[in-house]
Design a protein around this motif. Structure first.
Motif, short mmCIF file in Angstrom:
data_model
loop_
_atom_site.label_atom_id
_atom_site.label_comp_id
_atom_site.label_asym_id
_atom_site.label_seq_id
_atom_site.Cartn_x
_atom_site.Cartn_y
_atom_site.Cartn_z
N UNK A 77 -6.08 10.46 -26.57
CA UNK A 77 -5.85 10.74 -25.34
C UNK A 77 -6.66 12.16 -25.21
N UNK A 78 -6.01 12.82 -26.19
CA UNK A 78 -6.68 14.44 -26.23
C UNK A 78 -8.13 14.37 -26.21
N UNK A 79 -8.78 13.62 -27.34
CA UNK A 79 -10.22 13.64 -27.22
C UNK A 79 -10.69 13.12 -25.91
N UNK A 80 -10.13 11.93 -25.38
CA UNK A 80 -11.02 11.43 -24.29
C UNK A 80 -10.82 12.43 -23.27
N UNK A 81 -9.68 13.20 -23.08
CA UNK A 81 -9.51 14.28 -21.94
C UNK A 81 -10.50 15.40 -22.20
N UNK A 82 -10.74 15.53 -23.38
CA UNK A 82 -11.79 16.81 -23.69
C UNK A 82 -13.11 16.30 -23.38
N UNK A 83 -13.61 15.09 -23.70
CA UNK A 83 -14.82 14.66 -23.38
C UNK A 83 -15.06 14.32 -21.69
N UNK A 84 -14.18 14.01 -21.03
CA UNK A 84 -14.03 13.85 -19.44
C UNK A 84 -14.09 15.33 -18.86
N UNK A 85 -13.37 16.10 -19.44
CA UNK A 85 -13.47 17.53 -18.87
C UNK A 85 -14.87 18.04 -19.17
N UNK A 86 -15.45 17.93 -20.29
CA UNK A 86 -16.86 18.48 -20.74
C UNK A 86 -17.75 17.63 -19.55
N UNK A 123 -17.32 16.56 -16.80
CA UNK A 123 -17.14 17.13 -15.46
C UNK A 123 -17.99 18.61 -15.42
N UNK A 124 -17.78 19.49 -16.16
CA UNK A 124 -18.48 20.72 -16.27
C UNK A 124 -19.73 20.64 -16.48
N UNK A 125 -20.45 19.68 -17.24
CA UNK A 125 -21.86 19.68 -17.27
C UNK A 125 -22.30 19.05 -16.11
N UNK A 126 -21.83 18.18 -15.45
CA UNK A 126 -22.21 17.60 -14.12
C UNK A 126 -22.57 18.46 -13.13
N UNK A 127 -21.77 19.72 -13.29
CA UNK A 127 -21.91 20.81 -12.20
C UNK A 127 -23.14 21.77 -12.37
N UNK A 128 -23.75 21.47 -13.59
CA UNK A 128 -24.94 22.37 -13.97
C UNK A 128 -26.16 21.70 -13.30
N UNK A 129 -27.25 22.68 -12.81
CA UNK A 129 -28.23 22.20 -12.16
C UNK A 129 -29.14 21.56 -13.11
N UNK A 168 -31.64 17.58 -13.93
CA UNK A 168 -31.57 16.14 -14.30
C UNK A 168 -30.86 15.88 -15.62
N UNK A 169 -31.14 16.71 -16.46
CA UNK A 169 -30.80 16.73 -17.97
C UNK A 169 -29.33 16.67 -17.99
N UNK A 170 -28.62 17.62 -17.20
CA UNK A 170 -27.18 17.76 -17.20
C UNK A 170 -26.37 16.66 -16.80
N UNK A 173 -21.41 11.01 -21.44
CA UNK A 173 -20.13 11.53 -22.00
C UNK A 173 -19.22 10.50 -21.18
N UNK A 174 -19.40 10.12 -19.81
CA UNK A 174 -18.38 9.38 -19.24
C UNK A 174 -18.39 8.22 -19.88
N UNK A 175 -19.52 7.51 -20.25
CA UNK A 175 -19.59 6.21 -20.98
C UNK A 175 -18.61 6.29 -22.16
N UNK A 176 -18.71 7.44 -23.05
CA UNK A 176 -18.17 7.78 -24.04
C UNK A 176 -16.61 7.78 -23.86
#
Length: 281
Positions: A212-221, A223-229, A231-233, A240-243
């Motif tokens: 659960x801790x690992x999944x939370x960190x992956x989901x948080x990462x 979310x942060x990357x999705x805010x970056x400008x 298409x690569x982000x 990461x969402x699929x992971x």
């Protein structure tokens, strides 16, 4: 009906994404059929008479507002993770609940969790999301409107489980103890199989398990990357969402394996008892 309490987070975005089963959007409006219940003071925060449906991004911002209004609010141990997230899931063979039934369950669980106090309109902001079959998510901000920090009851899991049992009875749902994947009472059978099942259960734990801790960190990462400008982000965030989803599936598989691990020993008791009975004079 199985309640699960997630680890608290700093923002409501990830819990809302998990509740919806898809990314939040500034264009997708969530109607009363999705947000089936909310805190009683919400009527004072409606946008205007013409716009009664908020987007998922607006719901996230609404839950996040107490952070901005009270930037120094924190728990007694200086914890700023104010977003509480819990979900309940019905038995796979349960009937489909109507909107008012989901709303009733949401308010009852919110009171059991201590995030809604009858008659108090200036407590926690919370919403209940019913976006996936047989699942209800409650997301709350523990910072009160006056800046006070709300401490959930120490026995919140027991209260949620007790209330879930009462809701099952009142709404004529299938009790969790009769389900094929119901978790066995491991503590009553301290065998080797039960001990191994306990290890698997701890790994799959949604509140404090390592996965659960690992999944939370992956989901948080993600979310942060999705805010970056760029298409690569966006592509990286999607991967990461699929992971994170695969990690969640692994948690469920481990939970199921823990349940099956003790079943053979339970099933073996009956034949032994019959054999003894035939040998009795």
């Amino acid at each position: 009906m199985i309640p699960r309490l997630h680890e608290r987070t700093h923002t409501p975005h990830d819990p809302l994404v998990e509740a919806l089963g898809r990314p939040i959007s500034p264009n997708e409006g969530l109607t009363e059929y999705t947000v089936v219940a909310h805190w009683p003071g919400l009527d004072y925060f409606t946008l205007d008479d013409e716009q009664r449906t908020w987007t998922s991004v607006q719901w996230a911002e609404h839950l996040e507002d107490p952070y901005l209004e009270h930037p120094f609010a924190a728990s007694p141990d200086d914890d700023r993770r104010a977003i509480l997230h819990l979900d309940v899931r019905l038995h796979p063979d349960d009937r489909e609940l109507a909107g008012p039934e989901w709303a009733e369950a949401a308010h009852r669980l919110a009171r059991a969790a201590g995030i809604e106090i009858p008659g108090k309109e200036h407590g926690c902001r919370w919403i209940a999301v019913q976006a996936q079959p047989g699942r209800l998510d409650l997301i709350a901000n523990l910072i009160h409107l006056d800046g006070a920090w709300h401490a959930p009851p120490a026995d919140i899991l027991r209260r949620l489980s007790d209330e879930a049992r009462r809701i099952e009875q009142d709404l004529h749902l299938i009790p969790v103890r009769t389900g094929p994947t119901a978790r066995p009472a491991i503590r009553t059978a301290p065998t080797a199989s039960a001990q191994l099942a306990c290890v698997l259960t701890q790994l799959a734990d949604e509140q404090a398990g390592p996965l659960a801790t690992v999944r939370g960190l992956v989901e948080h990462t993600a979310h942060r990357i999705a805010r970056q400008p760029g298409a690569a982000g966006t592509g990286t965030a999607h991967r990461l969402e699929l992971i994170a989803r695969r990690l969640h599936a692994i948690q469920q598989d481990l939970d199921s394996a823990a349940a099956h691990l003790v079943q053979p020993r339970v099933a073996a008791v009956a034949p032994a008892a019959r054999h003894t009975a035939r040998r009795s004079p």
